[in-house]
Scaffold this active site. Sequence first.
Site, PDB file in Angstrom:
ATOM      1  N   LYS A 104     -16.738 -28.411  46.709  1.00  0.00           N
ATOM      2  CA  LYS A 104     -15.529 -29.085  48.111  1.00  0.00           C
ATOM      3  C   LYS A 104     -16.376 -27.702  49.213  1.00  0.00           C
ATOM      4  CE  LYS A 104     -11.224 -28.382  49.774  1.00  0.00           C
ATOM      5  NZ  LYS A 104      -9.944 -27.353  48.998  1.00  0.00           N
ATOM      6  N   TYR A 144     -11.662 -35.947  24.384  1.00  0.00           N
ATOM      7  CA  TYR A 144     -12.410 -36.407  24.900  1.00  0.00           C
ATOM      8  C   TYR A 144     -12.238 -37.620  25.912  1.00  0.00           C
ATOM      9  CZ  TYR A 144     -16.836 -37.584  25.062  1.00  0.00           C
ATOM     10  OH  TYR A 144     -18.984 -37.554  26.389  1.00  0.00           O
TER      11      TYR A 144
HETATM   12  P1  NAD Z   1     -23.901 -31.275  24.129  1.00  0.00           P
HETATM   13  O1  NAD Z   1     -23.074 -31.164  23.072  1.00  0.00           O
HETATM   14  O2  NAD Z   1     -25.949 -31.076  22.986  1.00  0.00           O
HETATM   15  O3  NAD Z   1     -24.612 -30.375  25.377  1.00  0.00           O
HETATM   16  C1  NAD Z   1     -23.025 -30.277  25.723  1.00  0.00           C
HETATM   17  C2  NAD Z   1     -22.647 -28.985  26.175  1.00  0.00           C
HETATM   18  O4  NAD Z   1     -21.765 -28.510  27.200  1.00  0.00           O
HETATM   19  C3  NAD Z   1     -23.348 -28.155  25.315  1.00  0.00           C
HETATM   20  O5  NAD Z   1     -24.534 -26.521  26.102  1.00  0.00           O
HETATM   21  C4  NAD Z   1     -22.908 -26.984  25.586  1.00  0.00           C
HETATM   22  O6  NAD Z   1     -22.477 -25.660  25.103  1.00  0.00           O
HETATM   23  C5  NAD Z   1     -21.806 -27.149  26.852  1.00  0.00           C
HETATM   24  N1  NAD Z   1     -20.490 -26.440  26.960  1.00  0.00           N
HETATM   25  C6  NAD Z   1     -19.667 -27.050  25.986  1.00  0.00           C
HETATM   26  N2  NAD Z   1     -18.236 -27.049  26.651  1.00  0.00           N
HETATM   27  C7  NAD Z   1     -18.595 -25.995  28.203  1.00  0.00           C
HETATM   28  C8  NAD Z   1     -17.844 -24.939  28.750  1.00  0.00           C
HETATM   29  N3  NAD Z   1     -16.614 -24.914  28.541  1.00  0.00           N
HETATM   30  N4  NAD Z   1     -18.655 -24.607  29.399  1.00  0.00           N
HETATM   31  C9  NAD Z   1     -19.810 -24.369  29.778  1.00  0.00           C
HETATM   32  N5  NAD Z   1     -20.390 -24.899  28.851  1.00  0.00           N
HETATM   33  C10 NAD Z   1     -19.796 -25.821  27.991  1.00  0.00           C
HETATM   34  O7  NAD Z   1     -23.878 -32.909  24.182  1.00  0.00           O
HETATM   35  P2  NAD Z   1     -24.794 -34.043  24.925  1.00  0.00           P
HETATM   36  O8  NAD Z   1     -24.667 -35.443  24.655  1.00  0.00           O
HETATM   37  O9  NAD Z   1     -26.581 -33.503  25.949  1.00  0.00           O
HETATM   38  O10 NAD Z   1     -24.035 -34.332  26.360  1.00  0.00           O
HETATM   39  C11 NAD Z   1     -23.888 -33.378  27.432  1.00  0.00           C
HETATM   40  C12 NAD Z   1     -23.022 -34.505  28.535  1.00  0.00           C
HETATM   41  O11 NAD Z   1     -23.042 -36.481  28.726  1.00  0.00           O
HETATM   42  C13 NAD Z   1     -21.786 -34.363  28.127  1.00  0.00           C
HETATM   43  O12 NAD Z   1     -20.728 -34.296  29.161  1.00  0.00           O
HETATM   44  C14 NAD Z   1     -21.452 -35.372  27.319  1.00  0.00           C
HETATM   45  O13 NAD Z   1     -19.642 -35.599  27.504  1.00  0.00           O
HETATM   46  C15 NAD Z   1     -22.300 -36.575  28.408  1.00  0.00           C
HETATM   47  N6  NAD Z   1     -22.068 -38.110  27.490  1.00  0.00           N
HETATM   48  C16 NAD Z   1     -23.260 -37.809  26.739  1.00  0.00           C
HETATM   49  C17 NAD Z   1     -22.889 -39.149  25.773  1.00  0.00           C
HETATM   50  C18 NAD Z   1     -24.155 -38.793  24.732  1.00  0.00           C
HETATM   51  O14 NAD Z   1     -24.237 -40.353  23.660  1.00  0.00           O
HETATM   52  N7  NAD Z   1     -25.393 -37.717  23.860  1.00  0.00           N
HETATM   53  C19 NAD Z   1     -22.731 -40.135  25.798  1.00  0.00           C
HETATM   54  C20 NAD Z   1     -21.841 -40.436  26.778  1.00  0.00           C
HETATM   55  C21 NAD Z   1     -21.376 -38.966  27.876  1.00  0.00           C
HETATM   56  N1  UDP Z   2     -13.318 -22.834  42.873  1.00  0.00           N
HETATM   57  C1  UDP Z   2     -14.384 -22.470  42.362  1.00  0.00           C
HETATM   58  N2  UDP Z   2     -15.740 -21.932  43.156  1.00  0.00           N
HETATM   59  C2  UDP Z   2     -15.661 -22.319  44.184  1.00  0.00           C
HETATM   60  C3  UDP Z   2     -14.547 -22.830  44.863  1.00  0.00           C
HETATM   61  C4  UDP Z   2     -13.273 -23.060  44.226  1.00  0.00           C
HETATM   62  O1  UDP Z   2     -14.411 -22.561  40.939  1.00  0.00           O
HETATM   63  O2  UDP Z   2     -16.635 -21.740  44.330  1.00  0.00           O
HETATM   64  C5  UDP Z   2     -12.821 -23.524  41.761  1.00  0.00           C
HETATM   65  C6  UDP Z   2     -11.217 -22.295  42.297  1.00  0.00           C
HETATM   66  O3  UDP Z   2     -10.774 -22.243  40.233  1.00  0.00           O
HETATM   67  C7  UDP Z   2      -9.644 -23.237  43.014  1.00  0.00           C
HETATM   68  C8  UDP Z   2     -11.201 -24.750  42.294  1.00  0.00           C
HETATM   69  O4  UDP Z   2     -12.118 -24.694  42.366  1.00  0.00           O
HETATM   70  O5  UDP Z   2      -8.138 -22.900  42.137  1.00  0.00           O
HETATM   71  C9  UDP Z   2      -9.880 -26.308  42.897  1.00  0.00           C
HETATM   72  O6  UDP Z   2     -10.519 -25.483  44.080  1.00  0.00           O
HETATM   73  P1  UDP Z   2      -9.720 -26.080  45.467  1.00  0.00           P
HETATM   74  O7  UDP Z   2     -10.652 -25.716  46.776  1.00  0.00           O
HETATM   75  O8  UDP Z   2      -9.735 -27.570  45.303  1.00  0.00           O
HETATM   76  O9  UDP Z   2      -8.331 -25.974  45.173  1.00  0.00           O
HETATM   77  P2  UDP Z   2      -7.771 -24.446  45.907  1.00  0.00           P
HETATM   78  O10 UDP Z   2      -8.590 -23.309  45.893  1.00  0.00           O
HETATM   79  O11 UDP Z   2      -7.108 -24.905  46.528  1.00  0.00           O
HETATM   80  O12 UDP Z   2      -6.890 -24.220  43.675  1.00  0.00           O
END
Ligand code: NAD
Ligand code: UDP
Length: 314
Positions: A104, A144
């Site tokens: 945004k 999930y």
């Molecule tokens: P993966 O677990 O290998 O990859 C996910 C990545 O996200 C990992 O590198 C992990 O370290 C990172 N991650 C997790 N939580 C995080 C956080 N809070 N902040 C930053 N990074 C974070 O899984 P994938 O199979 O590569 O899946 C990738 C995406 O695709 C996911 O969003 C998954 O839900 C979606 N997806 C995958 C499949 C599949 O069959 N592989 C199917 C449906 C959806």
């Molecule tokens: N945000 C961020 N990076 C940006 C701008 C926003 O991580 O460059 C995050 C920030 O934490 C914010 C959230 O995105 O709370 C949602 O942003 P939005 O502008 O929708 O809402 P607001 O700032 O009003 O909470």
Amino acid sequence: MIRTLVTGGAGFIGSHLCERLLQQGHEVLCVDNFFTGQRSNISHLLRELRFELLRHDVTFPLYVEVDAIYNLACPASPIHYQFDPVQTTKTSVLGAINLLGLAKRLKIPILQASTSEVYGDPEVHPQTEAYWGHVNPIGPRSCYDEGKRCAETLFFDYHRQHGIDIKVARIFNTYGPRMHPSDGRVVSNFIVQALRNEPITIYGQGLQTRSFCFVDDMVDALIKLMGTASGVTGPLNLGNPVEFSMLQLAELVIDMTGSRSTLTFMPLPQDDPQQRRPDINQAKDVLGWMPSTQLTEGLQRTVQYFKDQLQLGG
Ligand code: NAD
Ligand code: UDP
Ligand code: UDP
């Protein structure tokens, strides 16, 4: 040059996406907290000047300057997303809010890696995008499924309320090199078990079905979806519509690896979907895309990867 942010970029699909975007001339910022991702997935990209790695958890705000966002951060395999279910929901929901806030502020397109799990244990087969799903809100898969459903809600509300250019991909089971060998997903489990001549673990009777898409095909589709005109929001089913039972998959893997593994039957996990197959007509129309890698070909490449990983040669 386009500066592209890939969250979850050190994961299985994310690392392939980063690689492809670099090949296409993008500058790539890979953001990952390494919960399930691995450095080895992207170590070969680190020498590339257009590639940057940032260790960061998407549940916290992120202020960077980029031109497009692929939001893939989220553990994807049941054992990983059930390990810390609260963090899984936070990753989907707070991650979506932060990245949508970023989109945004910068007025840039953002793609969400949603999932076939939004359909739950589906009562409509094959699944079309119009189907609202059959999801248990309080079960072990809910962190999930509901996290991803809420993320879709946020994407569409940011689109309607703030005019954000969103792209929602509903990804069906995807497999290929760089799956984590111990993430418990069926393709990696069966291949690793077969290569070690250990029993193949069939959950339930093995009659449940899935449709498996090779990762290269999935990356093609994600990039095509990002390239669509603003206003093309999805949700779009992405996957390979050829459906297999888990027994068929086990037999195929045993055949291909020449394994001496036998089958062992174990309890079916709670809420395990009985059948899953994408209707991809919309993806064909909107993206002009359909998967081109057959399961046998994709499995061969995946088997070779795991042989190398497990140092089994061949
Ligand atoms: P993966 O677990 O290998 O990859 C996910 C990545 O996200 C990992 O590198 C992990 O370290 C990172 N991650 C997790 N939580 C995080 C956080 N809070 N902040 C930053 N990074 C974070 O899984 P994938 O199979 O590569 O899946 C990738 C995406 O695709 C996911 O969003 C998954 O839900 C979606 N997806 C995958 C499949 C599949 O069959 N592989 C199917 C449906 C959806
Ligand atoms: N945000 C961020 N990076 C940006 C701008 C926003 O991580 O460059 C995050 C920030 O934490 C914010 C959230 O995105 O709370 C949602 O942003 P939005 O502008 O929708 O809402 P607001 O700032 O009003 O909470
Ligand atoms: N499965 C299996 N044996 C395994 C791992 C999984 O029979 O060793 C089954 C699982 O019960 C499910 C299917 O294979 O029905 C796909 O499981 P996966 O975890 O790969 O993906 P998802 O259930 O999220 O589609």
